[in-house]
Design a protein around this motif. Structure first.
Motif, PDB file in Angstrom:
ATOM      1  N   ARG A  30      14.559  -1.731  -1.191  1.00  0.00           N
ATOM      2  CA  ARG A  30      13.782  -0.966   0.190  1.00  0.00           C
ATOM      3  C   ARG A  30      13.166  -2.668   0.632  1.00  0.00           C
ATOM      4  O   ARG A  30      13.771  -3.213   0.848  1.00  0.00           O
ATOM      5  CB  ARG A  30      12.390  -1.082  -0.931  1.00  0.00           C
ATOM      6  CG  ARG A  30      12.606  -0.088  -1.991  1.00  0.00           C
ATOM      7  CD  ARG A  30      11.547   0.439  -2.807  1.00  0.00           C
ATOM      8  NE  ARG A  30      11.844   1.797  -3.645  1.00  0.00           N
ATOM      9  CZ  ARG A  30      11.415   2.651  -3.461  1.00  0.00           C
ATOM     10  NH1 ARG A  30      11.600   3.388  -2.052  1.00  0.00           N
ATOM     11  NH2 ARG A  30      11.375   3.388  -4.719  1.00  0.00           N
ATOM     12  N   GLU A  37      11.238  -5.273   0.456  1.00  0.00           N
ATOM     13  CA  GLU A  37      10.870  -5.301  -1.080  1.00  0.00           C
ATOM     14  C   GLU A  37      10.672  -7.008  -1.933  1.00  0.00           C
ATOM     15  O   GLU A  37       9.942  -6.718  -2.329  1.00  0.00           O
ATOM     16  CB  GLU A  37      12.247  -4.647  -2.157  1.00  0.00           C
ATOM     17  CG  GLU A  37      11.463  -4.939  -3.528  1.00  0.00           C
ATOM     18  CD  GLU A  37      12.629  -3.720  -3.925  1.00  0.00           C
ATOM     19  OE1 GLU A  37      12.509  -3.733  -4.808  1.00  0.00           O
ATOM     20  OE2 GLU A  37      13.608  -3.106  -3.495  1.00  0.00           O
ATOM     21  N   ASP A  61       1.033  -1.341  -0.340  1.00  0.00           N
ATOM     22  CA  ASP A  61      -0.004   0.354   0.276  1.00  0.00           C
ATOM     23  C   ASP A  61       0.990   1.193   0.096  1.00  0.00           C
ATOM     24  O   ASP A  61       0.491   2.219   0.286  1.00  0.00           O
ATOM     25  CB  ASP A  61      -1.210  -0.291   1.378  1.00  0.00           C
ATOM     26  CG  ASP A  61      -1.951  -1.564   1.455  1.00  0.00           C
ATOM     27  OD1 ASP A  61      -2.920  -1.854  -0.130  1.00  0.00           O
ATOM     28  OD2 ASP A  61      -2.158  -1.781   2.734  1.00  0.00           O
ATOM     29  N   SER A  62       1.900   1.082   0.297  1.00  0.00           N
ATOM     30  CA  SER A  62       2.724   2.255  -0.315  1.00  0.00           C
ATOM     31  C   SER A  62       3.285   3.234  -1.078  1.00  0.00           C
ATOM     32  O   SER A  62       3.207   4.852  -1.544  1.00  0.00           O
ATOM     33  CB  SER A  62       4.455   1.709  -0.259  1.00  0.00           C
ATOM     34  OG  SER A  62       5.089   1.048  -1.240  1.00  0.00           O
TER      35      SER A  62
END
Length: 209
Positions: free
Chosen positions: A149, A152, A97-98
């Motif tokens: 990230r 990730e 949801d980033s």
């Protein structure tokens, strides 16, 4: 400059100190512990290649997003991996949801399994849930990406309707995890690995042999 290769076991956080959790520093010899720090992070349950250094230039050379230093992970996951999903991963997928899209990553399936076939790798908290469908699809793969990230790889797999159950980093740039290094083992880089790092520090491309 000193740099060390560490084979991280599961269950330890990547931090120099923590008041509640066990950290990877437990494996660093006492005389070295106050001199070095981990380069980047691996999740608590992620294993494999982690570097330690006493030189901040190494962090900048390997972690700078603009350089796009590749990381390679091996993984086992529950779900089906198709050519369409591989193509989507190559183009970039949304990371949870980033609102952030991953850079293109390269994924290669290395084996096909069933959930039951990977029963020994299932996380204890979800073991019974996964085993409700023992003949469900699962696979092993290698994935290469050029950014670091948080979570990730796991988020890329979730975007593909798959769930990672084991994740291991096997390469960071031109440095590959020594297959003879046991979990919890530490060794200084060899001359070829140092040559690769020095090429990064000097702004040149290179690869450890």
């Amino acid at each position: 400059m000193s740099v060390y290769m560490f084979n991280k076991p599961a269950g330890f956080i990547t931090s120099c100190r923590d008041p509640r959790d066990r950290t990877v520093m437990e494996f660093i010899p006492e005389g070295l512990r106050e001199k070095v720090h981990p380069v980047g992070r691996l999740d608590r349950d992620t294993t494999g290649l982690l570097l330690f250094t006493d030189d901040g230039r190494v962090d900048r050379a390997l972690l700078d997003p603009a350089r796009g230093i590749p990381r390679v992970y091996s993984l086992h996951a529950i779900g089906s991996m198709t050519e369409e999903k591989i193509a989507a991963i190559s183009s970039g997928v949304m990371l949870g949801d980033s609102g952030v899209r991953s850079r293109g990553a390269s994924l290669r399936v290395t084996g096909l399994h069933t959930v039951y076939g990977l029963r020994d790798l299932l996380p204890p908290r979800r073991r019974m849930r996964y085993l409700k469908n023992p003949e469900g699809p699962a696979f092993s793969a290698e994935i290469e990406l050029a950014e670091g990230r948080k979570h990730e790889v796991k988020l890329i797999m979730r975007a593909s309707d798959c769930r990672v159950i084991e994740l291991r980093r096997i390469s960071f740039g031109g440095i590959r995890l020594d297959p003879e290094l046991e979990p919890g083992g530490l060794r200084e880089l060899d001359k070829n690995e140092y040559r690769y790092l020095n090429s990064l520090l000097s702004g040149q491309e290179g690869k450890a042999g």
